[in-house]
Design a protein around this motif. Structure first.
Motif, PDB file in Angstrom:
ATOM      1  N   HIS A  62       0.785  -1.247   0.010  1.00 21.22           N
ATOM      2  CA  HIS A  62      -0.004   0.105   0.073  1.00 21.22           C
ATOM      3  C   HIS A  62       1.087   1.159  -0.066  1.00 21.22           C
ATOM      4  O   HIS A  62       1.472   1.684   0.840  1.00 21.22           O
ATOM      5  CB  HIS A  62      -0.931  -0.041   1.293  1.00 21.22           C
ATOM      6  CG  HIS A  62      -1.916  -1.078   1.100  1.00 21.22           C
ATOM      7  ND1 HIS A  62      -1.546  -2.111   1.702  1.00 21.22           N
ATOM      8  CD2 HIS A  62      -3.207  -1.196   0.536  1.00 21.22           C
ATOM      9  CE1 HIS A  62      -2.694  -3.229   1.636  1.00 21.22           C
ATOM     10  NE2 HIS A  62      -3.685  -2.443   0.969  1.00 21.22           N
ATOM     11  N   GLY A  63       0.561   2.212  -1.096  1.00 19.74           N
ATOM     12  CA  GLY A  63       1.628   3.393  -1.216  1.00 19.74           C
ATOM     13  C   GLY A  63       0.962   4.336  -1.912  1.00 19.74           C
ATOM     14  O   GLY A  63      -0.273   4.301  -2.467  1.00 19.74           O
ATOM     15  N   TRP A  64       1.070   5.603  -1.469  1.00 20.50           N
ATOM     16  CA  TRP A  64       0.644   6.733  -2.061  1.00 20.50           C
ATOM     17  C   TRP A  64       1.740   7.579  -2.645  1.00 20.50           C
ATOM     18  O   TRP A  64       2.779   7.654  -2.141  1.00 20.50           O
ATOM     19  CB  TRP A  64      -0.055   7.542  -1.110  1.00 20.50           C
ATOM     20  CG  TRP A  64      -1.019   6.711  -0.464  1.00 20.50           C
ATOM     21  CD1 TRP A  64      -2.458   7.177  -0.716  1.00 20.50           C
ATOM     22  CD2 TRP A  64      -1.150   5.791   0.518  1.00 20.50           C
ATOM     23  NE1 TRP A  64      -3.330   6.118  -0.118  1.00 20.50           N
ATOM     24  CE2 TRP A  64      -2.491   5.446   0.636  1.00 20.50           C
ATOM     25  CE3 TRP A  64       0.036   5.026   1.008  1.00 20.50           C
ATOM     26  CZ2 TRP A  64      -2.973   4.452   1.584  1.00 20.50           C
ATOM     27  CZ3 TRP A  64      -0.290   4.164   2.314  1.00 20.50           C
ATOM     28  CH2 TRP A  64      -1.677   3.896   2.297  1.00 20.50           C
ATOM     29  N   ALA A  65       1.304   8.525  -3.659  1.00 22.29           N
ATOM     30  CA  ALA A  65       2.267   9.514  -4.204  1.00 22.29           C
ATOM     31  C   ALA A  65       1.508  10.775  -4.523  1.00 22.29           C
ATOM     32  O   ALA A  65       0.218  10.485  -4.517  1.00 22.29           O
ATOM     33  CB  ALA A  65       3.016   9.127  -5.500  1.00 22.29           C
ATOM     34  N   ILE A  66       2.006  11.951  -4.640  1.00 20.36           N
ATOM     35  CA  ILE A  66       1.267  13.145  -4.724  1.00 20.36           C
ATOM     36  C   ILE A  66       1.830  13.841  -5.794  1.00 20.36           C
ATOM     37  O   ILE A  66       3.200  14.017  -5.968  1.00 20.36           O
ATOM     38  CB  ILE A  66       1.248  14.057  -3.354  1.00 20.36           C
ATOM     39  CG1 ILE A  66       2.551  14.288  -2.968  1.00 20.36           C
ATOM     40  CG2 ILE A  66       0.359  13.397  -2.432  1.00 20.36           C
ATOM     41  CD1 ILE A  66       2.565  15.318  -1.623  1.00 20.36           C
ATOM     42  N   SER A  67       1.177  14.781  -6.404  1.00 23.57           N
ATOM     43  CA  SER A  67       1.782  15.753  -7.463  1.00 23.57           C
ATOM     44  C   SER A  67       1.601  17.099  -7.118  1.00 23.57           C
ATOM     45  O   SER A  67       0.737  17.273  -6.473  1.00 23.57           O
ATOM     46  CB  SER A  67       0.945  15.386  -8.795  1.00 23.57           C
ATOM     47  OG  SER A  67      -0.357  16.144  -8.552  1.00 23.57           O
ATOM     48  N   ARG A  80      -2.674   6.185  -5.774  1.00 19.81           N
ATOM     49  CA  ARG A  80      -2.272   5.210  -4.342  1.00 19.81           C
ATOM     50  C   ARG A  80      -2.029   3.896  -5.324  1.00 19.81           C
ATOM     51  O   ARG A  80      -2.905   3.669  -6.555  1.00 19.81           O
ATOM     52  CB  ARG A  80      -3.515   4.935  -3.513  1.00 19.81           C
ATOM     53  CG  ARG A  80      -4.524   4.462  -4.293  1.00 19.81           C
ATOM     54  CD  ARG A  80      -5.908   4.418  -3.156  1.00 19.81           C
ATOM     55  NE  ARG A  80      -5.386   3.319  -1.969  1.00 19.81           N
ATOM     56  CZ  ARG A  80      -6.084   3.298  -0.972  1.00 19.81           C
ATOM     57  NH1 ARG A  80      -7.531   3.846  -0.777  1.00 19.81           N
ATOM     58  NH2 ARG A  80      -5.700   2.455   0.136  1.00 19.81           N
ATOM     59  N   THR A  81      -1.579   3.028  -4.810  1.00 23.71           N
ATOM     60  CA  THR A  81      -1.197   1.662  -5.376  1.00 23.71           C
ATOM     61  C   THR A  81      -1.496   0.515  -4.052  1.00 23.71           C
ATOM     62  O   THR A  81      -1.128   0.790  -3.031  1.00 23.71           O
ATOM     63  CB  THR A  81       0.204   1.350  -5.586  1.00 23.71           C
ATOM     64  OG1 THR A  81       0.359   0.314  -6.220  1.00 23.71           O
ATOM     65  CG2 THR A  81       1.196   1.489  -4.625  1.00 23.71           C
ATOM     66  N   ASP A  83      -0.702  -2.809  -4.993  1.00 23.74           N
ATOM     67  CA  ASP A  83       0.112  -4.041  -5.288  1.00 23.74           C
ATOM     68  C   ASP A  83       1.461  -3.624  -5.401  1.00 23.74           C
ATOM     69  O   ASP A  83       2.158  -3.993  -6.128  1.00 23.74           O
ATOM     70  CB  ASP A  83      -0.465  -4.456  -6.596  1.00 23.74           C
ATOM     71  CG  ASP A  83      -0.477  -3.449  -7.771  1.00 23.74           C
ATOM     72  OD1 ASP A  83       0.340  -2.215  -7.667  1.00 23.74           O
ATOM     73  OD2 ASP A  83      -0.692  -3.587  -8.889  1.00 23.74           O
ATOM     74  N   GLY A  84       2.186  -2.728  -4.502  1.00 21.42           N
ATOM     75  CA  GLY A  84       3.644  -2.768  -4.433  1.00 21.42           C
ATOM     76  C   GLY A  84       4.097  -1.662  -5.475  1.00 21.42           C
ATOM     77  O   GLY A  84       5.335  -1.708  -5.405  1.00 21.42           O
ATOM     78  N   GLY A  85       3.263  -0.887  -6.204  1.00 15.21           N
ATOM     79  CA  GLY A  85       3.904  -0.033  -7.012  1.00 15.21           C
ATOM     80  C   GLY A  85       3.657  -0.285  -8.642  1.00 15.21           C
ATOM     81  O   GLY A  85       4.114   0.172  -9.428  1.00 15.21           O
ATOM     82  N   ALA A  86       3.077  -1.445  -8.666  1.00 16.82           N
ATOM     83  CA  ALA A  86       2.794  -2.141 -10.338  1.00 16.82           C
ATOM     84  C   ALA A  86       1.753  -1.182 -11.105  1.00 16.82           C
ATOM     85  O   ALA A  86       2.201  -1.032 -11.915  1.00 16.82           O
ATOM     86  CB  ALA A  86       2.601  -3.472 -10.210  1.00 16.82           C
ATOM     87  N   THR A  87       0.692  -0.887 -10.305  1.00 22.26           N
ATOM     88  CA  THR A  87      -0.409  -0.226 -10.668  1.00 22.26           C
ATOM     89  C   THR A  87      -0.858   0.914  -9.804  1.00 22.26           C
ATOM     90  O   THR A  87      -0.789   0.905  -8.759  1.00 22.26           O
ATOM     91  CB  THR A  87      -1.699  -1.070 -11.196  1.00 22.26           C
ATOM     92  OG1 THR A  87      -2.017  -1.667 -10.021  1.00 22.26           O
ATOM     93  CG2 THR A  87      -1.101  -1.972 -12.339  1.00 22.26           C
ATOM     94  N   TRP A  88      -1.301   2.002 -10.436  1.00 17.97           N
ATOM     95  CA  TRP A  88      -1.698   3.331  -9.695  1.00 17.97           C
ATOM     96  C   TRP A  88      -2.838   3.841 -10.028  1.00 17.97           C
ATOM     97  O   TRP A  88      -3.333   3.679 -11.286  1.00 17.97           O
ATOM     98  CB  TRP A  88      -0.563   4.276  -9.932  1.00 17.97           C
ATOM     99  CG  TRP A  88       0.794   4.056  -9.240  1.00 17.97           C
ATOM    100  CD1 TRP A  88       1.671   3.366 -10.063  1.00 17.97           C
ATOM    101  CD2 TRP A  88       1.177   4.281  -7.946  1.00 17.97           C
ATOM    102  NE1 TRP A  88       2.745   3.164  -9.040  1.00 17.97           N
ATOM    103  CE2 TRP A  88       2.521   3.841  -7.959  1.00 17.97           C
ATOM    104  CE3 TRP A  88       0.875   5.224  -6.906  1.00 17.97           C
ATOM    105  CZ2 TRP A  88       3.334   3.812  -6.588  1.00 17.97           C
ATOM    106  CZ3 TRP A  88       1.562   5.081  -5.798  1.00 17.97           C
ATOM    107  CH2 TRP A  88       2.840   4.616  -5.499  1.00 17.97           C
ATOM    108  N   THR A  89      -3.586   4.334  -9.065  1.00 16.68           N
ATOM    109  CA  THR A  89      -4.841   4.922  -9.384  1.00 16.68           C
ATOM    110  C   THR A  89      -5.311   6.272  -8.716  1.00 16.68           C
ATOM    111  O   THR A  89      -4.603   6.436  -7.732  1.00 16.68           O
ATOM    112  CB  THR A  89      -6.279   3.876  -9.043  1.00 16.68           C
ATOM    113  OG1 THR A  89      -6.137   3.873  -7.576  1.00 16.68           O
ATOM    114  CG2 THR A  89      -6.289   2.638  -9.708  1.00 16.68           C
TER     115      THR A  89
END
Length: 132
Positions: A62-67, A80-81, A83-89
């Motif tokens: 479970h991960g998050w990124a911001i722009s 967020r992901t 699956d460890g960063g393989a896909t993001w929504t």
């Protein structure tokens, strides 16, 4: 690519974020950084310049990124992901928070985290950013 943040989920796995000529850039390694693969994602229209500024994981999957601000749009975006960063929504946020410029985030579990923004704003979640 210009990379602005990296988060490690183990000695072998890490995700780095930033931007390149195609906009937002997410890179993943599964071998301790020996090789990196660009994660292909279609989160924004091609004409929007998006700079991912920070990335954090609450656990290995479970991960998050911001722009930062999108071209022609006031406000930041959280992705967020699970699956460890393989896909993001895109992470859904309340409409009154859309225009808040966000700069940094931190998570201590898949559900508990904080996001800091301009003007000293600090937001918290106990649901991973999902509606309770």
């Amino acid at each position: 690519a210009t990379l602005t943040s990296v988060a490690c989920t183990s000695a072998e796995n890490a995700v780095a974020v930033g931007y390149d000529e195609n906009g937002a850039a997410i890179w993943h390694t599964a071998n301790g950084g020996q090789t990196w693969t660009r994660v292909e994602q279609k989160l924004w229209p091609a004409y929007d310049f998006v700079n991912l500024t920070d990335v954090a994981f609450g656990d290995a999957t479970h991960g998050w990124a911001i722009s930062d601000l999108l071209a022609g749009y006031l406000g930041s975006t959280i992705i967020r992901t699970t699956d460890g960063g393989a896909t993001w929504t895109k992470q859904l946020v309340p409409s009154d928070l859309d225009a808040l410029p966000l700069d940094a985030l931190s998570f201590v579990s898949p559900t508990q985290g904080w996001v800091a923004g301009d003007g000293g704003d600090i937001l918290t979640t106990t649901s991973g950013g999902s509606a309770p």
